[in-house]
Design a protein around this motif. Structure first.
Motif, PDB file in Angstrom:
ATOM      1  N   GLU A  43     -12.843 -40.075   6.561  1.00 45.15           N
ATOM      2  CA  GLU A  43     -14.111 -40.810   6.593  1.00 45.15           C
ATOM      3  C   GLU A  43     -13.966 -42.205   7.175  1.00 45.15           C
ATOM      4  OE1 GLU A  43     -14.463 -38.511   2.574  1.00 45.15           O
ATOM      5  OE2 GLU A  43     -12.877 -39.122   3.980  1.00 45.15           O
ATOM      6  N   ASN A  44     -12.748 -42.680   7.308  1.00 47.12           N
ATOM      7  CA  ASN A  44     -12.501 -44.038   7.824  1.00 47.12           C
ATOM      8  C   ASN A  44     -12.405 -44.101   9.346  1.00 47.12           C
ATOM      9  OD1 ASN A  44     -12.165 -45.585   5.265  1.00 47.12           O
ATOM     10  ND2 ASN A  44     -10.517 -44.104   4.953  1.00 47.12           N
ATOM     11  N   ARG A  45     -12.664 -42.994  10.053  1.00 48.36           N
ATOM     12  CA  ARG A  45     -12.492 -42.969  11.510  1.00 48.36           C
ATOM     13  C   ARG A  45     -13.210 -44.121  12.217  1.00 48.36           C
ATOM     14  NH1 ARG A  45     -13.676 -37.560  10.804  1.00 48.36           N
ATOM     15  NH2 ARG A  45     -11.958 -36.104  11.107  1.00 48.36           N
ATOM     16  N   TYR A  46     -14.488 -44.284  11.926  1.00 49.01           N
ATOM     17  CA  TYR A  46     -15.280 -45.309  12.622  1.00 49.01           C
ATOM     18  C   TYR A  46     -14.708 -46.695  12.353  1.00 49.01           C
ATOM     19  CZ  TYR A  46     -19.073 -48.442  13.866  1.00 49.01           C
ATOM     20  OH  TYR A  46     -19.799 -49.477  14.406  1.00 49.01           O
ATOM     21  N   PHE A  47     -14.373 -46.974  11.103  1.00 48.08           N
ATOM     22  CA  PHE A  47     -13.804 -48.277  10.739  1.00 48.08           C
ATOM     23  C   PHE A  47     -12.486 -48.519  11.479  1.00 48.08           C
ATOM     24  CE2 PHE A  47     -10.842 -50.669   8.055  1.00 48.08           C
ATOM     25  CZ  PHE A  47     -11.545 -51.858   7.889  1.00 48.08           C
ATOM     26  N   LYS A  49     -11.467 -47.221  14.321  1.00 48.75           N
ATOM     27  CA  LYS A  49     -11.720 -47.453  15.751  1.00 48.75           C
ATOM     28  C   LYS A  49     -12.248 -48.862  15.989  1.00 48.75           C
ATOM     29  CE  LYS A  49     -12.454 -42.589  16.877  1.00 48.75           C
ATOM     30  NZ  LYS A  49     -13.421 -41.535  17.233  1.00 48.75           N
ATOM     31  N   LYS A  50     -13.109 -49.332  15.102  1.00 45.60           N
ATOM     32  CA  LYS A  50     -13.653 -50.686  15.231  1.00 45.60           C
ATOM     33  C   LYS A  50     -12.551 -51.728  15.049  1.00 45.60           C
ATOM     34  CE  LYS A  50     -17.296 -53.695  13.440  1.00 45.60           C
ATOM     35  NZ  LYS A  50     -18.384 -53.830  12.438  1.00 45.60           N
ATOM     36  N   GLN A  51     -11.719 -51.549  14.021  1.00 38.42           N
ATOM     37  CA  GLN A  51     -10.606 -52.480  13.789  1.00 38.42           C
ATOM     38  C   GLN A  51      -9.627 -52.461  14.961  1.00 38.42           C
ATOM     39  OE1 GLN A  51      -9.239 -53.816   9.945  1.00 38.42           O
ATOM     40  NE2 GLN A  51     -11.133 -54.660  10.768  1.00 38.42           N
ATOM     41  N   GLN A  53     -10.260 -51.807  18.079  1.00 36.53           N
ATOM     42  CA  GLN A  53     -10.869 -52.519  19.200  1.00 36.53           C
ATOM     43  C   GLN A  53     -10.774 -54.031  18.992  1.00 36.53           C
ATOM     44  OE1 GLN A  53     -14.976 -51.516  19.866  1.00 36.53           O
ATOM     45  NE2 GLN A  53     -15.121 -52.728  21.735  1.00 36.53           N
ATOM     46  N   ASP A 184      -6.061 -36.954  14.074  1.00 37.00           N
ATOM     47  CA  ASP A 184      -6.654 -36.147  13.011  1.00 37.00           C
ATOM     48  C   ASP A 184      -5.636 -35.093  12.591  1.00 37.00           C
ATOM     49  OD1 ASP A 184      -8.126 -34.403  11.400  1.00 37.00           O
ATOM     50  OD2 ASP A 184      -9.982 -34.809  12.492  1.00 37.00           O
TER      51      ASP A 184
END
Length: 200
Positions: A43-47, A49-51, A53, A184
């Protein structure tokens, strides 16, 4: 969990006067290795990727002839591993079923010894690949990996099958903060892509 919290977490595990068999499997890690190659809920994928970047952008801006002029402090995962309530006995059984050795001790920062049997930090693996995790009561709190050069196809397959089982059954991903690469663990092809960087 921040680094300073982890250092306090370790205090009860430290033991300076331990003697052990020289043939014993004793993995080691340094303070800077803690959760640097981290296994966390998917569930932390988006976080992540943002970190990643943000880290990449800061690194580009602060690069100097001698390294980097600034550091980036990673934030805590929105969905913690502890919140998933993975039981320690499940992790231990999974790893020993794959013939991973259970460490009795860990060398921490070279000069300190952590007791895995009485302490909260555990380790399973072999000389060039170790899965570490720390615990909170009967639950796994954080998971991280130390990986060296993989020297054989059977060993590569064993590590891949183990990570895949954890990924498929627990919905976990691996983030290597050294390279800002996300994998993944529910997909063998992604695990293999990562492990091939370490295969001789």
């Amino acid at each position: 969990m921040g680094l300073f919290s982890f250092l306090n977490f370790l205090k009860a595990d430290k033991n300076q006067k331990v003697e052990f068999d020289p043939n014993e499997y004793v993995p080691s890690f340094w303070e800077d290795d803690y959760c640097q190659i981290e296994i966390v809920p998917a569930e932390n994928r988006y976080f992540i990727k943002k970190q990643s970047q943000q880290i990449d952008e800061l690194a580009s801006k602060s690069r100097t002839d001698y390294g980097f002029g600034e550091t980036f402090e990673r934030g805590p995962m929105p969905v913690t591993t502890r919140s998933k309530e993975f039981r320690v006995n499940f992790f231990e059984k999974t790893l020993t079923d794959f013939k991973f050795q259970k460490a009795r001790h860990i060398r921490y920062n070279k000069s300190e010894i952590l007791n895995c049997e009485s302490g909260k930090t555990k380790a399973f693996g072999f000389s060039n690949f170790t899965i570490f995790f720390d615990t909170d009561d009967e639950f796994v709190k954080n998971i991280w990996v130390d990986i060296g050069l993989i020297v054989s196809v059977p060993q590569l397959d064993l590590i891949q099958d183990t990570l895949y089982t954890l990924g498929e059954e627990c919905e976990l991903v691996l983030i290597d903060w050294n390279t800002l690469s996300l994998y993944d663990l529910a997909y063998k092809s992604q695990i293999q892509d990562y492990l091939m960087w370490h295969f001789k």
